[in-house]
Structures are given as C-alpha cells and as structure tokens.
Design an enzyme around this catalytic site. Structure first.
Site, PDB file in Angstrom:
ATOM      1  CG  HIS A   1      -7.848  -0.747   2.414  1.00 40.64           C
ATOM      2  ND1 HIS A   1      -8.453  -1.768   3.392  1.00 40.64           N
ATOM      3  CD2 HIS A   1      -6.763  -1.532   2.212  1.00 40.64           C
ATOM      4  CE1 HIS A   1      -7.942  -2.669   3.389  1.00 40.64           C
ATOM      5  NE2 HIS A   1      -7.049  -2.653   2.820  1.00 40.64           N
TER       6      HIS A   1
ATOM      7  CD  GLU B   1      -8.104  -3.597  -0.552  1.00 38.71           C
ATOM      8  OE1 GLU B   1      -6.874  -3.197  -0.617  1.00 38.71           O
ATOM      9  OE2 GLU B   1      -8.349  -4.599   0.121  1.00 38.71           O
TER      10      GLU B   1
ATOM     11  CG  HIS C   1      -2.105  -1.010   1.017  1.00 35.05           C
ATOM     12  ND1 HIS C   1      -2.567  -1.438  -0.126  1.00 35.05           N
ATOM     13  CD2 HIS C   1      -2.756  -1.740   2.207  1.00 35.05           C
ATOM     14  CE1 HIS C   1      -3.613  -2.389   0.340  1.00 35.05           C
ATOM     15  NE2 HIS C   1      -3.665  -2.557   1.521  1.00 35.05           N
TER      16      HIS C   1
END
Length: 353
Positions: free
Chosen positions: A179, A316, A109
């Site tokens: 997210h 996502e 991420h």
C-alpha cells in the site's frame, strides 16, 4: 553495485519487539528503505531527469509515525486480505467466518490488526530483503495457519520487484498487496493531480456507497474511469460522477486487460515537472487506484510537511475487493498443498521532457 548494508538500522521497538530498517541501493541512484514493522517501504529515492534524487513515497521518519497513524497504511504489506470484505463475513466450504469491522460496516485490509502492524522476520542478500510472517489459525477471524514470505529486490535497472508467496494448512482466502503512496515530484511536494496516469484496463468494478463492489464489470468507456490513454489525475476527479462521489475521488478496482497470471504492464504514471516515471507490472488480475482522498492534513510526513488530500496516489495490485462473497470474481481461495504466488514490479525511470 554498492556493497550491501551489513547491519540493519535499529528503528525502535513496539510491544512485539525490535524494529529494523534495511536499505537496498544500486549503482543507478536508487535507495530503498524497508522496515520489519509492517514490511513497510519507508522510502524510495529515485532520480529525476536532471539526476537529482528525491524520496517518492509517502511515510514517516520515525517508527512512532506509523504506529500512531495506521489508517493510511503508508508503504505497508497488506494481509491476509487486501481491500474490503462486505460486513466482515464470508463463507468457505460451507463454514461461515467473522472478521473485524474496521471500515464503516466492512472489514478492510485484513482487519484491525492486519499484517501491516506485525513485525516480520528478515534476512537479506546484496540486493534483496526477504520478510517472513506466520499468521496463526483464527488470526483476525481467518482460518488456517498461513506462512507468508515477501521478497523485495532492487535491480540495477531501477526496478523494485516484490515477490509474494504463501502456504496454508487449512482452506483460507488470501489477497496480499503493498500500500505505498507515490508522489513522483517527491513526497511533501504537493498534490499529484498533475500526474498523468494510464491504466491497462477496459473495465472496472463499480461500488455502492459502502465502497463494496456491486458485482458488475463495467466498461470504462465514456466515464471518468477511462485511463486507457494517459490522463491527468485531476482532470476529471471533480466531475460529480456518482462513482467518484462515493469514494471522494478515485478509490476503485480496475479489471486489468491481461489476467492470465503472466507478469504484464498494469499502469504507467508520469510527473511532467520532475520527469520521473513509474511503470507497474503485475501477475494480479486487478489494480486499486486510490488518489489519496482521505489524507486530511493531520499527518506530518518524512519531509516535515503536512500531507493533504491528493498528496499521493496508491496503485495496489490485487485480486478484486470482496471476492470471497462474489462468485463471479477471480477466486482468492488457497488450499493446503497449494502455493500462493504473486509478483509486482515498480519500474522507475525518466522522460525526456
């Protein structure tokens, strides 16, 4: 439609500066709270089949909760690269790049200080909050200065639309997503194993024990990954399948059937108890379905209740994990003169019962 909130609510501050919370509302019973910290979707209040509203995304009621508990990425904008990059390394145009290792042997991420931990500048109109961030060259190891704009728009039909745009002054890789964790029964109401999920995907990308894709596009037929028809999340999650064992449940990328860049339906979720439904549409080629496997009861959410394993699910929209190292996957390269564009829509509704 209700008048816009003229001034955002001051929600506190970090070492980077003040953090504000904006609220979007429509005339159909929906309210959405958005933070300038991490671009976080802090709340989504949606009606059930009786008209009663509840917050259906996991999160915290104070800024300190997000700062002290960054790991779940509750509601956050993710960048520069959503999901995992193997060993925190990739090569672009013959040059090698090293990224922070923050998830086992991998970079996750965007690294240890990704976009989820930045304060975004914000402007708003009646139904839209526009966030902007400039990520400098070398940020978390990524090349090029990246200028990012994300617009959250709440429609009168109970849809939250997310439009992403980015430009760069040097070749780089980009994979932006949000997210949020959903619990259509209301956050803090228990697990989502009874939620029924349909994914418009005939293939997924299997992973190894390190959760990095093997490179295969595997058919879902005959596996617990087959959500082509609605299936309760908990129905097959404990079957002992090797893929589920690797991730402790669902935490995989599905290859969406429609990957031509048009805005099309990717997923549908329904909660039989409340009647709330969620339809996710996207222009992206993939979707990471995560069943909240690593929620461990150590965090107290917005409702004052503990979040335990399976208390929320994430959907996502994305390009595939580790794409910079997987030549057969759709490219995530962005070059000067190009504009990265991506759209995701969360459409909330109710079923008849």
């Amino acid at each position: 439609m209700p008048a816009p909130q003229d001034r955002p609510e001051r929600w506190g501050a970090t070492s980077e500066g003040a953090v504000d919370r904006y609220v979007l509302a429509n005339g159909e019973g929906m309210r959405v709270g958005i933070l300038t910290y991490g671009g976080i979707v802090q709340s989504v209040e949606a009606p059930d089949r009786t008209g009663a509203t509840a917050n259906v995304v996991l999160g915290f009621d104070r800024l300190r909760g997000y700062v002290d508990n960054p790991g779940p990425y509750f509601g956050a904008l993710i960048g520069r690269y959503g999901n995992r990059i193997a060993r925190g390394r990739f090569t672009l145009d013959g040059a090698g790049y090293e990224l922070p290792i923050n998830n086992g042997p991998n970079s996750l991420h965007g690294g240890a200080a990704g976009f989820d931990k930045r304060i975004w500048s914000a402007t708003r109109t009646e139904d839209t909050v526009e966030l902007r961030l400039i990520s400098p060259d070398g940020d978390q190891g990524y090349p090029g200065t990246l200028t990012v704009t994300v617009r959250y728009t709440l429609t009168g039909g109970n849809a939250l639309r997310i439009d992403y745009e980015a430009t760069t002054d040097a070749p780089t890789v980009v994979n932006l997503t949000n997210h949020s964790y959903f619990n259509l029964g209301g956050e803090g109401s228990g697990d989502i194993y009874g939620h029924r999920v349909r994914l418009h995907a005939g293939h997924f990308t299997p992973v190894g024990a390190d959760l990095i894709p093997t490179g295969e596009l595997r058919p879902v037929a005959g596996t617990p990954m087959d959500f082509r028809e609605p299936v309760a999340v908990g129905e097959r999650i404990r079957t002992g399948d090797e893929q589920l064992s690797h991730a402790g449940g669902y935490d995989h990328n599905w290859v969406l059937d429609s990957s031509d860049g048009a805005l099309t339906t990717a997923a549908e979720v329904s909660d039989p108890v409340s009647g709330r439904t969620l339809t996710v549409s996207t222009t992206e080629p993939g979707l990471q379905f995560y069943s909240g496997n690593f929620l461990d009861g150590t965090m107290i959410g917005t409702s004052g209740r503990l979040y335990r394993q399976g208390d929320g699910l994430a959907l996502e929209t994305q390009h595939f994990p580790d794409s910079p190292n997987q030549a057969a996957f759709p490219s995530t390269v962005l070059r000067p003169g190009e504009t990265y564009r991506s759209t995701t829509v969360w459409q909330f509704g109710v079923s008849a019962g």
